[in-house]
Design a protein around this motif. Structure first.
Motif, short mmCIF file in Angstrom:
data_model
loop_
_atom_site.label_atom_id
_atom_site.label_comp_id
_atom_site.label_asym_id
_atom_site.label_seq_id
_atom_site.Cartn_x
_atom_site.Cartn_y
_atom_site.Cartn_z
N ALA A 150 18.80 -9.18 -9.29
CA ALA A 150 17.99 -10.64 -9.03
C ALA A 150 18.48 -10.90 -7.76
O ALA A 150 18.52 -10.19 -6.62
CB ALA A 150 19.91 -11.77 -9.57
N PRO A 151 17.51 -12.17 -6.63
CA PRO A 151 16.97 -13.23 -8.36
C PRO A 151 15.68 -13.08 -8.36
O PRO A 151 15.11 -13.30 -9.84
CB PRO A 151 16.77 -14.67 -7.57
CG PRO A 151 16.38 -13.46 -6.04
CD PRO A 151 17.23 -12.65 -6.15
N ALA A 152 15.64 -11.49 -8.72
CA ALA A 152 13.83 -11.55 -9.21
C ALA A 152 13.60 -11.06 -10.89
O ALA A 152 12.31 -10.53 -10.98
CB ALA A 152 12.99 -10.04 -8.44
N GLN A 153 14.73 -11.05 -11.69
CA GLN A 153 15.32 -10.98 -12.81
C GLN A 153 14.37 -11.74 -13.43
O GLN A 153 14.01 -11.81 -14.58
CB GLN A 153 16.69 -11.18 -13.25
CG GLN A 153 17.25 -9.62 -13.16
CD GLN A 153 18.73 -9.61 -12.76
OE1 GLN A 153 19.96 -10.81 -13.06
NE2 GLN A 153 19.48 -8.66 -12.86
N GLU A 154 14.03 -12.71 -13.42
CA GLU A 154 12.93 -13.74 -14.08
C GLU A 154 11.81 -13.58 -13.51
O GLU A 154 10.40 -14.25 -14.43
CB GLU A 154 13.55 -15.11 -13.14
CG GLU A 154 14.81 -15.31 -13.50
CD GLU A 154 15.89 -15.60 -14.56
OE1 GLU A 154 14.88 -15.75 -16.00
OE2 GLU A 154 16.76 -15.17 -14.71
N ALA A 155 11.23 -12.74 -13.01
CA ALA A 155 9.84 -12.06 -12.73
C ALA A 155 9.59 -11.28 -13.59
O ALA A 155 10.12 -9.93 -13.31
CB ALA A 155 9.71 -12.54 -11.42
N PRO A 156 8.10 -10.63 -13.96
CA PRO A 156 7.34 -11.79 -13.69
C PRO A 156 7.59 -12.63 -15.18
O PRO A 156 8.16 -12.44 -16.30
CB PRO A 156 6.28 -10.84 -14.96
CG PRO A 156 6.43 -10.06 -15.69
CD PRO A 156 8.19 -9.96 -14.48
N VAL A 157 7.27 -14.22 -15.06
CA VAL A 157 7.24 -15.18 -16.33
C VAL A 157 7.30 -14.68 -17.84
O VAL A 157 6.55 -14.35 -17.57
CB VAL A 157 7.00 -16.29 -16.14
CG1 VAL A 157 6.97 -17.39 -16.74
CG2 VAL A 157 7.42 -16.78 -14.71
N GLY A 158 8.13 -14.66 -18.73
CA GLY A 158 7.31 -14.25 -19.78
C GLY A 158 7.39 -12.56 -20.56
O GLY A 158 8.09 -12.57 -20.80
N GLY A 159 7.95 -11.98 -18.71
CA GLY A 159 7.91 -10.61 -19.77
C GLY A 159 7.45 -9.56 -19.24
O GLY A 159 7.30 -8.08 -19.13
N LEU A 160 5.80 -10.27 -18.72
CA LEU A 160 4.61 -9.41 -18.91
C LEU A 160 4.22 -10.02 -17.40
O LEU A 160 3.30 -11.03 -17.24
CB LEU A 160 3.42 -9.40 -20.03
CG LEU A 160 4.45 -8.86 -21.16
CD1 LEU A 160 3.20 -9.47 -22.01
CD2 LEU A 160 4.64 -7.84 -20.86
N GLY A 161 3.38 -8.93 -16.92
CA GLY A 161 2.41 -9.82 -15.64
C GLY A 161 1.99 -7.99 -14.83
O GLY A 161 2.44 -6.77 -16.16
N ALA A 162 0.85 -7.88 -14.24
CA ALA A 162 0.12 -7.36 -13.93
C ALA A 162 0.50 -7.30 -12.41
O ALA A 162 -0.44 -8.27 -11.85
CB ALA A 162 -1.34 -6.94 -14.51
N LEU A 163 -0.19 -6.13 -11.33
CA LEU A 163 -0.52 -6.27 -9.97
C LEU A 163 -2.14 -6.48 -10.59
O LEU A 163 -2.46 -5.00 -11.53
CB LEU A 163 -0.42 -5.32 -9.32
CG LEU A 163 0.74 -5.37 -8.69
CD1 LEU A 163 1.50 -4.41 -8.64
CD2 LEU A 163 0.93 -6.75 -7.47
N LEU A 164 -3.35 -6.56 -10.10
CA LEU A 164 -4.48 -6.30 -10.13
C LEU A 164 -5.59 -5.35 -9.76
O LEU A 164 -4.99 -5.02 -7.75
CB LEU A 164 -5.57 -8.18 -10.40
CG LEU A 164 -4.78 -8.75 -11.26
CD1 LEU A 164 -5.69 -10.05 -11.31
CD2 LEU A 164 -4.80 -8.29 -12.43
N ARG A 165 -6.78 -4.67 -9.83
CA ARG A 165 -7.44 -3.97 -8.99
C ARG A 165 -8.90 -4.58 -8.04
O ARG A 165 -8.93 -4.03 -7.41
CB ARG A 165 -8.02 -3.53 -10.10
CG ARG A 165 -7.65 -1.96 -10.43
CD ARG A 165 -7.92 -1.57 -11.47
NE ARG A 165 -7.77 -0.15 -12.05
CZ ARG A 165 -7.64 -0.24 -13.16
NH1 ARG A 165 -8.12 0.28 -13.74
NH2 ARG A 165 -7.10 1.57 -13.54
N TRP A 166 -8.48 -5.86 -8.60
CA TRP A 166 -9.52 -7.08 -7.56
C TRP A 166 -9.42 -8.80 -8.31
O TRP A 166 -8.90 -8.80 -9.42
CB TRP A 166 -10.73 -6.76 -7.80
CG TRP A 166 -11.49 -7.34 -8.99
CD1 TRP A 166 -11.67 -8.13 -9.29
CD2 TRP A 166 -11.65 -6.07 -9.56
NE1 TRP A 166 -12.81 -8.05 -10.94
CE2 TRP A 166 -12.28 -7.10 -10.92
CE3 TRP A 166 -11.65 -5.36 -10.50
CZ2 TRP A 166 -12.59 -6.16 -11.92
CZ3 TRP A 166 -12.04 -3.83 -11.54
CH2 TRP A 166 -12.87 -4.71 -12.34
N LYS A 167 -10.01 -9.46 -7.28
CA LYS A 167 -8.80 -10.67 -7.55
C LYS A 167 -9.75 -11.82 -8.27
O LYS A 167 -11.20 -10.83 -8.14
CB LYS A 167 -8.52 -11.50 -5.83
CG LYS A 167 -7.34 -10.87 -5.46
CD LYS A 167 -7.56 -12.47 -4.09
CE LYS A 167 -6.80 -11.75 -3.51
NZ LYS A 167 -6.31 -12.49 -1.71
#
Length: 371
Positions: free
Chosen positions: A354-371
């Motif tokens: 914690a406190p990062a346990q709430e991220a990513p929101v909804g449980g799914l996220g991604a770092l991107l190759r480009w913005k």
């Protein structure tokens, strides 16, 4: 977790049988219990609509585990009467054995059951040399060692000049052996790609080896609190491996939290939520997929086509993209299929503190190759 080994699961269309078997219990009744498990898993698949040939293949594969001594479990993925992939697990599946028949293989549990399994080289060090042991959740094996100079290695209590000269030679022997152990350990780490180097021995010898390791390895080193033969040494190794997993998850989440903040033009280098992830997957922009398997978005329904980049939040969206055939699937498994196709890794961030346990929101996220 490098997902390349999952590639065979996406070279043919579904549906797929996904089965997770717990092999952590070993008793006199184990062969009979595995036989019952094999029948039960085949029965569950048949009830869900699996074809008879695939049910038989799964049952046979589990029957073959009757005499296995695997410490945790095995996953089986079958299609068209064939078990295509059957990786061993680094942890026993929660809730015991289970089976599923679905358009996509149910691979997300692998992120926690085999994904973060730090490999350690345990170095048992003394003044004469060291023995190396490779450890993971699947067991341990000999990894070689090194033998240094054997004489002289012991001090004396005399203050005579000749004895002081002898003491200096002892010091030189210790330093020479520590350097040789450090060199051999660095080579062992490079060959095994170990995530951790755990040094076991007397404080002086351990410290001497630690100081002589290349700087690039210093962050991988853990000095065990207990020595060779101690019953608590295994606990030291397990704690070091668990701490490595926590640090890795925390570091990736920190990267994600920083990247999701938009720049001056309103663009971010990370996304979360199913709609944004589906769009990024279609555009091959996912650089690393972050999943919290218990998050509500993980089991949210999306729609998929035959190709990995054919996915959408709504079925009508796929028709607009020109896909005539579509099936419902879990969002996490659909996104992993897209990640495999574009060589993107995935990571379960459940271990992050914690406190990062709430991220990513909804449980799914991604770092991107480009913005």
């Amino acid at each position: 977790m490098d997902l390349a080994f999952l590639q065979p699961l996406y070279e043919r269309p579904g549906p797929w049988a996904s089965v997770y078997v717990d092999t952590s219990r070993h008793t006199e009744d184990t062969p009979h219990e595995r036989h019952l498990t094999a029948r039960a898993m085949a029965g569950q698949l048949a009830e869900q609509g699996a074809d008879e040939a695939t049910c038989r293949a799964v049952q046979s594969a589990i029957e073959d585990l009757r005499h296995s001594s695997e410490p945790h479990g095995r996953a089986l993925f079958a299609h068209g009467g064939e078990v295509v992939l059957d990786p061993p697990l680094a942890r026993a599946p929660q809730g015991g054995d289970w089976a599923q028949w679905a358009p996509l293989p149910r691979v997300t549990p692998l992120l926690e059951l085999m994904g973060e399994d730090p490999v350690c080289v345990v170095a048992y060090i003394d003044r004469k040399g060291a023995d190396f042991e490779l450890r993971s959740a699947l067991g341990r094996e000999d990894a070689g060692g090194v033998t240094g100079r054997q004489w002289p290695i012991h001090r004396t209590s005399s203050v005579d000049w000749s004895e002081r000269h002898f003491q200096l030679r002892v010091e030189n022997t210790w330093e020479h052996n520590a350097a040789e152990i450090a060199d051999a350990l660095a080579v062992c780490q490079e060959e095994t790609r170990a995530d951790l180097l755990i040094l076991v021995g007397d404080d002086r010898e351990v410290r001497s080896v630690h100081e002589r390791l290349p700087k690039r390895l210093h962050d991988l080193v853990v000095e065990a609190a207990h020595g060779t033969g101690s019953r608590l040494l295994d606990d030291d190794v397990d704690k070091a491996r668990a701490e490595h997993v926590r640090r890795r998850a925390a570091a990736e989440l920190e990267r994600f939290l920083a990247a999701r903040t938009p720049d001056e033009e309103g663009r971010a280098a990370a996304v979360e939520g199913v709609p944004a992830l589906v769009e990024a997957a279609r555009e091959h922009r996912i650089d690393e997929l972050l999943i919290r398997p218990d998050g509500p978005d993980a089991h949210r329904e999306v729609w998929i086509g035959e190709d990995p980049d054919q996915l959408a939040v709504r079925r009508t969206d796929l028709k607009v993209l020109g896909e005539q055939h579509s099936w419902p699937a879990r969002a996490d498994d659909a996104l992993i299929r897209s990640a495999v196709a574009t060589d993107a890794p995935a990571l379960s961030v459940t271990a992050a503190p914690a406190p990062a346990q709430e991220a990513p929101v909804g449980g799914l996220g991604a770092l991107l190759r480009w913005k």
